[in-house]
Write an enzyme that holds these catalytic residues in place. Structure first.
Site, PDB file in Angstrom:
ATOM      1  N   CYS A 116     -50.280   5.675 -17.573  1.00 27.14           N
ATOM      2  CA  CYS A 116     -49.087   4.775 -17.881  1.00 27.14           C
ATOM      3  C   CYS A 116     -48.148   5.941 -17.816  1.00 27.14           C
ATOM      4  CB  CYS A 116     -49.358   4.219 -19.225  1.00 27.14           C
ATOM      5  SG  CYS A 116     -49.581   5.660 -20.990  1.00 27.14           S
ATOM      6  N   HIS A 141     -47.432   6.908 -24.671  1.00 28.38           N
ATOM      7  CA  HIS A 141     -47.677   5.261 -23.755  1.00 28.38           C
ATOM      8  C   HIS A 141     -46.104   4.960 -23.703  1.00 28.38           C
ATOM      9  CE1 HIS A 141     -48.884   1.829 -22.048  1.00 28.38           C
ATOM     10  NE2 HIS A 141     -47.949   1.419 -22.677  1.00 28.38           N
TER      11      HIS A 141
END
Length: 365
Positions: A135, A58
């Protein structure tokens, strides 16, 4: 370290949240990417190892004391972009920071640009997809939007690899469906316009040569794709400064998929033409050892022809039309292969007849 400088500030600590930004001239802001590993087991050191092996990360973009990231939700019309304290997103395990560079701007102008991007439909919460719109895609797009730079590829390589395979499969399926519809229409079969499921039986009374058409299309598409796929990665590595490497990769990918589809259809037409002629010739053979010999010889003789036609199609040199110069040459070689199969069938049938005659003679004695 993997794909980028880890620190530009006073300290190069790996501890989350303790990074000190460098002293920069007034109006100059530093940009960095926070990279996190995903929680897989809930046990810290196991997650650090497992996420690294899986290549699952992430990211958030840190600038002016805020970390901007993107996540999914089901609320229509609401952005999926959100802020956290730099390097302290509690949903993930901080891994490392990557300094992207600096830019002369104000915090208010920067915030305006980020929010302008965040409020588009492209980055709404429901648009989130773990593989194709996650993301890392957001941070990459934000970095390009603000800095004309993108983070290193390794961050999202696992998802990007799966997404590329998805796009390739969709492109092949759509191209094959269109090619099959055209082929069926040309051979007097309407109705179905798409390829049947791999486990489905072939439709009753389908166009002659349809299986050979589908098989040749798929094999040639894969041949083209496997040989050209490396050009997609090379395009990013050789991208001129100032040009978006991701946009360039997508153009190369699009061109490659189009070329694979064209090659697949050319090879499929040529192979299906041969399959129809071969099916008629096989129907003239009597059941028994002669037919078995015919099948064996045809399989051997035709495999060389089919392979050469796929190679020519993948190289963009195959004219699939039967009436052209190439078509006449293919017909000549096809007739040679069929003649060899017919001769093998005849020889096998004659040999079997002699064996039967010998048995009858032995019984008579």
């Amino acid at each position: 370290q993997e794909g980028g400088r880890l620190a530009m500030g006073v300290e190069a600590s790996h501890q989350p949240g303790d990074y000190q930004e460098p002293e920069l001239p007034e109006g100059v802001l530093e940009f960095r990417v926070s990279v996190y590993k995903l929680e897989i087991t809930g046990v810290g050191f196991l997650d650090q190892i497992g996420a690294g092996l899986a290549g699952t990360y992430h990211t958030g973009l840190v600038v002016a004391g805020q970390e901007w990231a993107f996540g999914g939700h089901e609320m229509a019309g609401k952005s999926g972009v959100y802020c956290t304290k730099p390097e302290l997103n509690q949903d993930y395990l901080f891994y490392q920071r990557i300094i992207m560079g600096t830019k002369t701007t104000t915090k208010s102008e920067l915030t305006r640009q980020i929010k302008q991007l965040a409020c588009t439909d492209q980055w709404s919460g429901p648009s989130y997809d773990l593989i194709e719109h996650n993301c890392n895609h957001f941070v990459s797009e934000l970095c390009w939007h603000l800095l004309k730079k993108r983070p290193p590829d390794w961050i999202n390589s696992t998802a990007d690899g799966i997404a590329l395979s998805r796009r390739r499969s969709r492109a092949e399926s759509e191209a094959l469906s269109a090619a099959l519809a055209e082929y069926r229409a040309a051979h007097g079969v309407g109705g179905a316009t798409s390829a049947p499921a791999p486990t489905a039986p072939p439709p009753v009374n389908d166009a002659p040569g349809i299986k050979a058409f589908s098989d040749a299309f798929g094999a040639t598409f894969e041949l083209c794709w496997s040989r050209g796929r490396a050009r997609i990665k090379t395009a990013a590595q050789e991208c001129p400064e100032g040009e978006d490497p991701l946009a360039l990769q997508r153009r190369v990918e699009k061109d490659l998929l189009a070329a694979a589809a064209m090659a697949g259809q050319c090879a499929a037409k040529a192979v299906a033409t041969a399959a129809r002629v071969a099916a008629d010739a096989r129907a003239e053979q009597a059941p028994g050892v002669g037919l078995a010999a015919w099948d064996l010889t045809w399989a051997r003789e035709s495999s060389t022809l089919l392979r050469s036609w796929r190679e020519e199609a993948a190289a963009g040199r195959l004219d699939p039309e039967p009436g052209g110069e190439q078509g006449c040459e293919r017909a000549r070689k096809l007739n040679e292969a069929l003649a060899a199969a017919a001769q093998a069938a005849l020889s096998a049938a004659e040999a079997e007849e002699r064996r039967q005659a010998q048995r009858r003679g032995g019984f008579g004695g």
